[in-house]
Design a protein around this motif. Sequence first.
Motif, short mmCIF file in Angstrom:
data_model
loop_
_atom_site.label_atom_id
_atom_site.label_comp_id
_atom_site.label_asym_id
_atom_site.label_seq_id
_atom_site.Cartn_x
_atom_site.Cartn_y
_atom_site.Cartn_z
N SER A 78 0.77 -1.21 -0.43
CA SER A 78 -0.16 0.13 -0.27
C SER A 78 1.26 1.27 -0.11
N LYS A 79 1.64 1.00 0.94
CA LYS A 79 2.42 2.51 0.73
C LYS A 79 3.55 2.81 -0.92
N THR A 80 3.49 1.75 -1.57
CA THR A 80 3.89 1.46 -2.75
C THR A 80 3.25 2.39 -3.70
N VAL A 81 2.08 1.82 -3.24
CA VAL A 81 0.76 2.84 -4.33
C VAL A 81 0.61 4.10 -4.19
N VAL A 82 0.81 4.15 -2.53
CA VAL A 82 0.66 6.13 -2.75
C VAL A 82 1.26 6.49 -3.01
N LEU A 83 2.55 6.32 -2.69
CA LEU A 83 3.53 6.74 -3.43
C LEU A 83 4.07 6.90 -4.60
N VAL A 84 3.92 5.99 -5.82
CA VAL A 84 3.75 5.86 -7.30
C VAL A 84 2.72 6.60 -7.96
N GLN A 85 0.77 6.82 -6.72
CA GLN A 85 0.27 7.27 -7.68
C GLN A 85 0.77 8.85 -7.47
N ARG A 86 1.00 9.28 -6.27
CA ARG A 86 1.11 10.90 -5.54
C ARG A 86 2.38 11.02 -6.53
N TYR A 87 3.40 10.55 -7.19
CA TYR A 87 4.44 10.88 -8.11
C TYR A 87 3.76 11.14 -9.30
N PHE A 88 2.62 10.15 -10.20
CA PHE A 88 2.06 10.98 -11.28
C PHE A 88 0.95 12.08 -10.92
N LEU A 89 0.64 12.28 -9.82
CA LEU A 89 -0.39 13.58 -9.49
C LEU A 89 0.51 14.46 -9.25
N GLU A 90 1.50 14.39 -9.16
CA GLU A 90 3.33 15.67 -8.86
C GLU A 90 3.48 16.44 -10.52
N LYS A 91 2.79 14.66 -10.85
CA LYS A 91 4.22 15.05 -12.41
C LYS A 91 2.98 16.07 -13.39
N MET A 92 1.44 15.44 -13.04
CA MET A 92 0.92 15.84 -14.12
C MET A 92 -0.06 17.40 -13.51
N GLY A 93 1.11 17.74 -11.46
CA GLY A 93 0.85 19.37 -11.50
C GLY A 93 -0.55 19.44 -10.71
N ILE A 94 -1.15 18.21 -10.40
CA ILE A 94 -1.94 18.41 -9.99
C ILE A 94 -2.44 18.45 -8.22
#
Length: 140
Positions: free
Chosen positions: A124-140
């Motif tokens: 789960s911690k990896t899922v959270v971090l990977v999702q956050r990475y892509f949100l940051e990359k998209m500027g969300i």
Amino acid sequence: KNVDTNQFYFVNQLRACKYQDEDPTTIEAVAGMLELGEDIYDTARRECLEEVGFKVDELNYWGYTLSAPGIVTEKMHFFYTEVKNADKIEEGGGLDHENENITVITFSEKEIFSRLKNGEWDDSKTVVLVQRYFLEKMGI
């Protein structure tokens, strides 16, 4: 993320919760326990060095979650950092005296997104971090 190679570092290790599975290991983001009196930033730096061998200076704090607030008191803090090849100063793989048997694994951005999309992260911690990475990359 290694900005020289565009690779993301993860650790593969045996986990008791998967002992009956064909593959009893998980691929996870770097993580570890907070030592008594240790600052969360120092813990993140220490774990990066121990597990993947990189000296880390700048850390971006991405907040925390409670892993299972109804039954445990664990709080997981999330960080993102970027490293360069020159920051690799140790072998990684965990500490012998902690009986860590860690294999370092790298993935491209495309591979970590594919694993996310296909539900291949089982931590789960990896899922959270990977999702956050892509949100940051998209500027969300």
